[in-house]
Scaffold this active site. Structure first.
Site, PDB file in Angstrom:
ATOM      1  N   HIS A  73      77.216  39.167  89.293  1.00 39.22           N
ATOM      2  CA  HIS A  73      77.362  40.549  88.833  1.00 39.22           C
ATOM      3  C   HIS A  73      77.113  40.575  87.315  1.00 39.22           C
ATOM      4  O   HIS A  73      77.353  39.571  86.635  1.00 39.22           O
ATOM      5  CB  HIS A  73      78.803  41.002  89.178  1.00 39.22           C
ATOM      6  CG  HIS A  73      79.124  42.386  88.745  1.00 39.22           C
ATOM      7  ND1 HIS A  73      79.583  42.672  87.467  1.00 39.22           N
ATOM      8  CD2 HIS A  73      79.054  43.565  89.400  1.00 39.22           C
ATOM      9  CE1 HIS A  73      79.775  43.983  87.375  1.00 39.22           C
ATOM     10  NE2 HIS A  73      79.466  44.539  88.526  1.00 39.22           N
ATOM     11  N   ASN A 123      78.710  41.436  84.846  1.00 35.92           N
ATOM     12  CA  ASN A 123      79.849  41.064  83.996  1.00 35.92           C
ATOM     13  C   ASN A 123      80.109  39.559  83.982  1.00 35.92           C
ATOM     14  O   ASN A 123      80.987  39.103  83.255  1.00 35.92           O
ATOM     15  CB  ASN A 123      81.133  41.747  84.481  1.00 35.92           C
ATOM     16  CG  ASN A 123      81.140  43.227  84.174  1.00 35.92           C
ATOM     17  OD1 ASN A 123      80.216  43.726  83.544  1.00 35.92           O
ATOM     18  ND2 ASN A 123      82.163  43.920  84.623  1.00 35.92           N
ATOM     19  N   LYS A 124      79.385  38.794  84.788  1.00 41.38           N
ATOM     20  CA  LYS A 124      79.704  37.383  84.925  1.00 41.38           C
ATOM     21  C   LYS A 124      78.907  36.524  83.917  1.00 41.38           C
ATOM     22  O   LYS A 124      78.129  37.048  83.134  1.00 41.38           O
ATOM     23  CB  LYS A 124      79.441  36.932  86.363  1.00 41.38           C
ATOM     24  CG  LYS A 124      80.284  37.725  87.376  1.00 41.38           C
ATOM     25  CD  LYS A 124      81.780  37.575  87.091  1.00 41.38           C
ATOM     26  CE  LYS A 124      82.664  38.223  88.144  1.00 41.38           C
ATOM     27  NZ  LYS A 124      82.809  39.685  88.006  1.00 41.38           N
ATOM     28  N   ASN A 125      79.087  35.201  83.987  1.00 39.04           N
ATOM     29  CA  ASN A 125      78.468  34.332  82.977  1.00 39.04           C
ATOM     30  C   ASN A 125      76.942  34.367  83.029  1.00 39.04           C
ATOM     31  O   ASN A 125      76.267  34.096  82.045  1.00 39.04           O
ATOM     32  CB  ASN A 125      78.945  32.887  83.152  1.00 39.04           C
ATOM     33  CG  ASN A 125      80.397  32.733  82.731  1.00 39.04           C
ATOM     34  OD1 ASN A 125      80.954  33.604  82.074  1.00 39.04           O
ATOM     35  ND2 ASN A 125      81.011  31.624  83.116  1.00 39.04           N
ATOM     36  N   MET A 126      76.381  34.640  84.203  1.00 43.30           N
ATOM     37  CA  MET A 126      74.943  34.882  84.352  1.00 43.30           C
ATOM     38  C   MET A 126      74.766  35.919  85.459  1.00 43.30           C
ATOM     39  O   MET A 126      75.657  36.112  86.288  1.00 43.30           O
ATOM     40  CB  MET A 126      74.180  33.597  84.703  1.00 43.30           C
ATOM     41  CG  MET A 126      74.696  32.876  85.924  1.00 43.30           C
ATOM     42  SD  MET A 126      73.586  31.557  86.495  1.00 43.30           S
ATOM     43  CE  MET A 126      72.476  32.481  87.573  1.00 43.30           C
TER      44      MET A 126
END
Ligand SMILES: Cc1ncc(COP(=O)(O)O)c(C=O)c1O
Length: 379
Positions: free
Chosen positions: A182, A184-187
């Site tokens: 998603h 908002n995640k690290n990638m």
């Protein structure tokens, strides 16, 4: 003077080459799951120490498929932390199993393994721990417990892509592991996720579970023996994922640097409870920076404090509400007071802005704004 740009609490970094790569896929004549997904899965597998990895449309889909792969359904219990995202509760219920909540540690926010042990019954089939940024679940203790009690483990690694346990990437060890891509995640892959499995047979089963339950007969006609979902990632998204995975170490380094600045700034203002302090080379990644607010010593509510930050152009989040106290969680008989650490976090937590597109100057701005509001609202 130009207005200060709004600072989102999370978000992706997308470069021009990635955007051009999407255009290439759109022009290629193959836009749904195809060669890019295969290449993305190979890259993810390398990242996960050679284990089979299947790309999905979300981590939520990956958790659902993982539960189905583990054969979990009606009559089964799954133990999970009450301090996590709605995905874990929803997917346990969706496959027909019963969620059994336990509390978390107040500082690391990880599932309390002692409580897990005590919650195991003859019906327990699996444990779903959510790894928290800055501090992983103790993998040695978790896997030893699961082995001893004959349970499957589905690691919710949505927040910790790139974290390492004793020098190995999360995903390279363990049983079933789910990641989220998603924004908002690290990638990111826009929406997307992945499921790490143990062997080729499990991989083939996941291929069917994520695509209508379809398997192929020798005459190239199709068969369906169990109901599958429709969770295959398109090539457009996979091309973004390939580019993002290549930049993951850089994103993680930026996040570490930003978190170091949060710790530096927060050290001079001891009013908030902070996550565990990072140490050089500790293998942790930082998807979110969540603090506990000293609300009992303030004249403002969290809502008012968030609105005040918002008015200064600073976005925040709440990670997470207590799962056992949402309407679905309560329908299993849970109530206030069941899990004190989870409930305190749910009441007091604030997710401050953190993403790889930020600078340390942004962190200074957030800390100054927060300190100003807190100083003006002391009881
Ligand atoms: C801890 C956790 N697990 C799972 C998910 C679900 O991820 P997705 O949006 O890819 O389904 C999220 C999403 O925010 C999450 O925070």
């Amino acid at each position: 003077m130009s207005p200060v740009p709004y600072l989102k609490f999370a978000g992706p970094v997308l470069d021009e080459a990635t955007i051009a790569g999407v255009a290439d896929v759109l022009r290629s004549g193959w836009i749904t799951s195809g060669p890019r997904v295969q290449a993305f899965e190979r890259a993810l597998s390398t990242f996960c120490g050679g284990r089979p990895v299947k790309a999905m449309t979300s981590a939520t889909a990956a958790v659902e498929v993982a539960l189905q792969l583990a054969g979990i359904g009606p009559g089964d219990e799954v133990i999970t932390s009450a301090q996590s995202f709605f995905t874990v509760l929803n997917m346990i219920v969706k496959v027909g199993a019963t969620p059994v909540f336990v509390d978390c540690d107040l500082v690391t926010r990880n599932i309390d393994l002692g409580e897990v042990e005590a919650a195991i019954t003859a019906r327990t089939k699996a444990i779903i721990p959510t790894h928290w940024p800055g501090s992983l679940v103790d993998m040695d203790a978790l896997l030893a417990l699961a082995r001893r009690r004959g349970l499957r483990v589905i690691e919710d690694a949505a927040l910790v892509m790139g974290s390492q346990w004793k020098g190995r990437n999360i995903g390279a060890i363990g049983d079933l592991v789910t990641f989220s891509f998603h924004p908002n995640k690290n990638m990111t892959t826009i929406e997307g996720g992945a499921l790490v499995v143990n062997d080729a047979a499990e991989g083939e089963r996941v291929d069917a579970l994520r695509f209508h339950g379809i398997t192929y007969r020798p005459d190239r006609t199709r068969d369906v023996a169990f109901p599958g979902g429709k969770f295959n990632l398109p090539d457009v998204n996979a091309s973004i994922g390939i580019a993002q995975l290549a930049r993951l170490p850089e994103f993680l380094a930026t996040r570490r640097e930003l978190v170091a600045r949060y710790f530096e700034r927060c050290a001079t203002d001891p009013s908030c409870v902070l996550p565990p302090s990072p140490r050089t080379g500790d293998g942790q990644s930082w998807n979110m920076f969540c603090v506990l607010l000293p609300l009992d010593r303030l004249t403002v509510t969290r809502r008012e404090l968030r609105d005040a930050l918002d008015a200064q152009g600073i976005g925040t989040g709440v990670s997470y509400e207590a799962l056992h106290l949402c309407t679905l969680g309560r329908s299993y008989g849970y109530k206030e007071g069941d899990f004190p650490a989870t409930e305190r976090i749910a009441r007091e937590t604030l997710t401050l802005p953190l993403h790889a597109g930020m600078t340390t100057t942004d962190i200074d701005r957030v800390c100054a704004a927060l300190a100003g509001i807190v100083a003006g609202a002391r009881t």
